[in-house]
Design a protein around this motif. Sequence first.
Motif, PDB file in Angstrom:
ATOM      1  N   VAL A   1       0.683  -1.047  -0.254  1.00 18.14           N
ATOM      2  CA  VAL A   1       0.038   0.540   0.225  1.00 18.14           C
ATOM      3  C   VAL A   1       0.684   1.190  -0.480  1.00 18.14           C
ATOM      4  O   VAL A   1       1.681   1.146   0.701  1.00 18.14           O
ATOM      5  N   VAL A   2       0.652   2.278  -0.954  1.00 17.64           N
ATOM      6  CA  VAL A   2       1.199   3.436  -1.082  1.00 17.64           C
ATOM      7  C   VAL A   2      -0.321   4.569  -0.767  1.00 17.64           C
ATOM      8  O   VAL A   2      -1.397   4.232  -1.620  1.00 17.64           O
ATOM      9  N   ALA A   3      -0.091   5.515  -0.003  1.00 20.27           N
ATOM     10  CA  ALA A   3      -0.956   6.347  -0.225  1.00 20.27           C
ATOM     11  C   ALA A   3      -0.390   8.209   0.709  1.00 20.27           C
ATOM     12  O   ALA A   3       0.970   7.626   0.903  1.00 20.27           O
ATOM     13  N   SER A   4      -1.241   8.495   0.683  1.00 17.22           N
ATOM     14  CA  SER A   4      -0.650  10.328  -0.097  1.00 17.22           C
ATOM     15  C   SER A   4      -0.504  10.300   1.785  1.00 17.22           C
ATOM     16  O   SER A   4      -2.134  10.044   2.756  1.00 17.22           O
ATOM     17  N   LYS A   5       0.451  11.188   2.279  1.00 21.32           N
ATOM     18  CA  LYS A   5       0.456  11.938   3.342  1.00 21.32           C
ATOM     19  C   LYS A   5      -1.107  12.435   3.720  1.00 21.32           C
ATOM     20  O   LYS A   5      -1.130  12.153   5.198  1.00 21.32           O
ATOM     21  N   MET A   6      -1.230  12.541   3.172  1.00 20.36           N
ATOM     22  CA  MET A   6      -2.648  13.488   3.721  1.00 20.36           C
ATOM     23  C   MET A   6      -3.282  12.851   3.898  1.00 20.36           C
ATOM     24  O   MET A   6      -4.114  13.145   4.619  1.00 20.36           O
ATOM     25  N   ALA A   7      -3.656  12.067   3.433  1.00 17.96           N
ATOM     26  CA  ALA A   7      -5.168  11.364   3.165  1.00 17.96           C
ATOM     27  C   ALA A   7      -4.687  10.443   4.765  1.00 17.96           C
ATOM     28  O   ALA A   7      -5.368  10.332   5.976  1.00 17.96           O
ATOM     29  N   LEU A   8      -3.731  10.162   4.438  1.00 17.98           N
ATOM     30  CA  LEU A   8      -3.014   9.058   6.369  1.00 17.98           C
ATOM     31  C   LEU A   8      -3.206  10.034   7.737  1.00 17.98           C
ATOM     32  O   LEU A   8      -3.469   9.549   8.452  1.00 17.98           O
ATOM     33  N   ILE A   9      -2.525  11.489   7.283  1.00 22.74           N
ATOM     34  CA  ILE A   9      -2.968  12.229   8.358  1.00 22.74           C
ATOM     35  C   ILE A   9      -4.298  12.490   8.530  1.00 22.74           C
ATOM     36  O   ILE A   9      -4.286  12.739  10.093  1.00 22.74           O
ATOM     37  N   SER A  10      -5.008  12.612   7.802  1.00 23.61           N
ATOM     38  CA  SER A  10      -6.335  13.045   8.399  1.00 23.61           C
ATOM     39  C   SER A  10      -6.480  11.691   8.927  1.00 23.61           C
ATOM     40  O   SER A  10      -7.999  12.353   9.431  1.00 23.61           O
ATOM     41  N   SER A  11      -6.548  10.249   8.565  1.00 18.51           N
ATOM     42  CA  SER A  11      -7.097   9.650   8.981  1.00 18.51           C
ATOM     43  C   SER A  11      -6.402   9.168   9.836  1.00 18.51           C
ATOM     44  O   SER A  11      -6.722   8.238  10.896  1.00 18.51           O
ATOM     45  N   HIS A  12      -5.452   9.628  11.046  1.00 13.76           N
ATOM     46  CA  HIS A  12      -4.980   9.772  11.889  1.00 13.76           C
ATOM     47  C   HIS A  12      -4.180   8.791  12.065  1.00 13.76           C
ATOM     48  O   HIS A  12      -3.907   7.892  12.894  1.00 13.76           O
TER      49      HIS A  12
END
Length: 310
Positions: free
Chosen positions: A166-177
Motif C-alpha cells: 500500500v502507498v497512500a498520500s501523506k495528507m490522507a494518512l494524517i487526516s485519518s490519524h
Amino acid sequence: MTYNVSMISIVIPLYNKAHKIEETLNSVLAQTFQDFEIIIVDDGSTDGSAEIVAELKDSRIRIISQENAGVSAARNRGIQESKGEYVAFLDADDQWYPEYLSSINALINRHKDCDVFTVGYEFIDENGNKRPSIVRCKNLDDERCLSDRYFHIASISDAPLWTSAVVASKMALISSHGFPEGVTSGEDLITWAKLAAKYRIARLNKTLAKYYTPTTGPTGKVPCDLTSTNDAVGNELIRLSDEFPKRGITEYVSFWYKMRAVINLNRRNRIPAFKCAVKAVKYNPRNVKAWGLMALSFMPEIILNKIIHK
C-alpha cells in the motif's frame, strides 16, 4: 512529458528482524524507480537489527530510534518524519519486486483523484511455497474496482489492502490519524478501513510484493482477545459503518465477527463463538455461514470435531 510524482517516502518499522532486514532493504534499493527515501523506525530492537541497517551506506536511508512502543507507533513516527507527498509501507521481513515503485508511480499518474494505491501480492511460507493473493472482483482489471466496493470485496477475498503493498498520500494518512496505537492485532485493518471509507483507491492487478508468512494460509494475525465481542477492530468498523452508512461496511463487520466465531470454535470457545456468530448475523442477516456457526456452537463435541476436521 510524463509527470513524475515527488519523492516517495518508504516507512519500515523495525523490531528484531536481524535475519531479514538486509534482504528487505536490498529489495528497495534494487527498485527501477529510485526517487525515494527510506525511514527505518527502530522500535527498540535488541538483536542488532539497527546495526545491520547502519552498515548499508546509502544517503537515502534514515534510522530513527525509539523505545519499544509497538508497530503502529513506529509507522506513525515514520509518517511524521516523511518528506514525500506519498508514503509507502514495507514490513521489515517482506520484500518488493523491482518494478513495485515504478508501477505505483505510474498508477498515481493515471489516477490523480485517488489517494490510496495498491498492487497484488503473494504469500510465501517457510518452505518457499507461493500463493498469489486472491481479490474477487468481476472487473479485476479495472484499476478503480476497489473504490466503490472495497468492503464487499474485502469480505470475500484476501485482504485487498495489505500493509507492504500500500502507498497512500501523506495528507490522507494524517487526516485519518494514521495507525491506532495500543491495538496489538488488526491495527492495519482499521487504518485501511478508514482510508477506504473516505478516499478513492487505485489497484494494479499485478503481483509485485512478497508477504513472508509461517504458512500460506489467510492473512492477518489471530486476535488476542477472542473471548470478547468488544474488540478494537470490530468497534472501529461499527463506528465507521455508522459514519458512512452508504459504504456497505456492515457486510465487512459481519465478515469480521464470522472470522472470530470460526477461530473461537476451533479453540472450543463455544459461548464466545456463538456471541460472535450472533453479531455477524446482526450486521448481515444474509450471512449464511454465520447462521451455521451459531448452530455449530451447540453441537455435541463428536459432531463438532468431525465437521471442523473435515
